[in-house]
Structure formats: structure tokens, C-alpha cells
Design an enzyme around this catalytic site. Structure first.
Site, PDB file in Angstrom:
ATOM      1  N   CYS A  25       0.238   3.760   2.893  1.00 51.57           N
ATOM      2  CA  CYS A  25       0.825   3.398   4.041  1.00 51.57           C
ATOM      3  C   CYS A  25       2.230   3.514   4.186  1.00 51.57           C
ATOM      4  CB  CYS A  25       0.414   1.752   4.228  1.00 51.57           C
ATOM      5  SG  CYS A  25      -1.164   1.254   3.936  1.00 51.57           S
TER       6      CYS A  25
ATOM      7  N   CYS B 185       0.711  -1.268   0.179  1.00 45.70           N
ATOM      8  CA  CYS B 185       0.061   0.057   0.162  1.00 45.70           C
ATOM      9  C   CYS B 185       1.006   1.227   0.050  1.00 45.70           C
ATOM     10  CB  CYS B 185      -0.889  -0.028   1.243  1.00 45.70           C
ATOM     11  SG  CYS B 185      -1.650   1.560   1.867  1.00 45.70           S
TER      12      CYS B 185
END
Ligand code: ZN
Length: 147
Positions: free
Chosen positions: A71, A68
Site C-alpha cells: 500500500c 501494509c
């Protein structure tokens, strides 16, 4: 004297910490690792449950995944938030790919997501990237004892 229960980030042992002594000196009774390292503790789902069940005080969890992009943007900011929020708050990083039950329980649809849990109760949840200052302010808004 005030005491707090905490899980050691290195070995998983439950510790009872004397909070009248400097947090930087607190070490695990089993493995002698520092109990406050100024870094989030990486946990799997079982580790998350163990920390949430045993920790006196707020636990802030970054739910993330290696694939991600946002993230990975938030990761270093969450690291810096650990240095600001310890020892009052315990910071964990939970890989969403390993945590289907936690994701379902809290209805996490997108990551990164933050969970703030105290005494087994969810006291805050947010989705999306926040920088260090926003993370710290967001936690302080929800934990009156830290104001
Ligand atoms: Zn330990």
C-alpha cells in the site's frame, strides 16, 4: 451550464460546482478551500459513504492501511493519478482498518484494493499494486466519458 455535486475534501460540505468554469478555481462555498487539490482525500468510512452518495461522477478509492508495505508503494502512484484524473474523477484514500463495513460489502480480501463507484454502483474493483499509468488506464477503460 453543467453542474456537478461534490463534497469538499477540507470540511465535508456538499458543493454544487459549475463545470463550465476552470476546475482549478472551484472553491468550497463554506470553507473556501480548493475543491480540486490534485491530491486524494483521506476519508473514514462515514466520509466514504458521504462522498459516494453525494458525488456526481466516478469516485476512485484506494483502500489501504499504514502497516501494509505494498500500500505504501502504491500511495505515491495513486497521488500522481489524482493529478491526472481530476476533475473528472474524485479520488479518496480509505484506511481499511477503519472501514470494516465497506470491506465486507465489496468483499475486499487483500489490500491495496481499488474501488471505482459511480452513482452508487461499483463499476470497477481491483486488488494489488498498480502504477500511475495503469491506474489511469484502468479508470479510463471503465468510464467511457473519459476516453
Ligand atoms: Zn469546505
Amino acid at each position: 451550464m453543467s453542474h456537478r455535486h461534490l463534497i469538499c475534501g477540507a470540511c465535508g460540505q456538499k458543493n454544487r460546482v459549475d463545470m463550465d468554469r476552470p476546475a482549478a478555481e472551484a472553491r468550497c462555498g463554506k470553507c473556501h478551500a480548493p475543491l480540486f487539490s490534485s491530491h486524494p482525500i483521506e476519508v473514514d468510512e462515514a466520509g466514504f459513504e458521504r462522498h459516494v452518495a453525494a458525488t456526481d461522477g466516478p469516485v476512485l478509492v484506494d483502500v489501504w492501511a499504514p502497516w501494509c508495505g505494498p500500500c505504501r508503494v502504491m500511495g505515491p502512484m495513486f497521488e500522481r493519478a489524482a493529478a491526472e484524473l481530476e476533475p473528472g474523477v474524485r479520488l479518496l484514500k480509505l484506511n481499511a482498518d477503519t472501514a470494516p463495513n465497506v470491506s465486507a460489502r465489496y468483499g475486499i480480501r487483500g489490500i491495496p484494493a481499488l474501488l471505482l463507484v459511480q452513482d452508487g454502483q461499483l463499476i470497477g474493483q481491483s486488488a494489488g499494486v498498480m502504477d500511475t499509468a495503469r491506474i489511469v488506464a484502468w479508470v479510463r477503460d471503465r468510464v467511457p466519458t473519459m476516453a
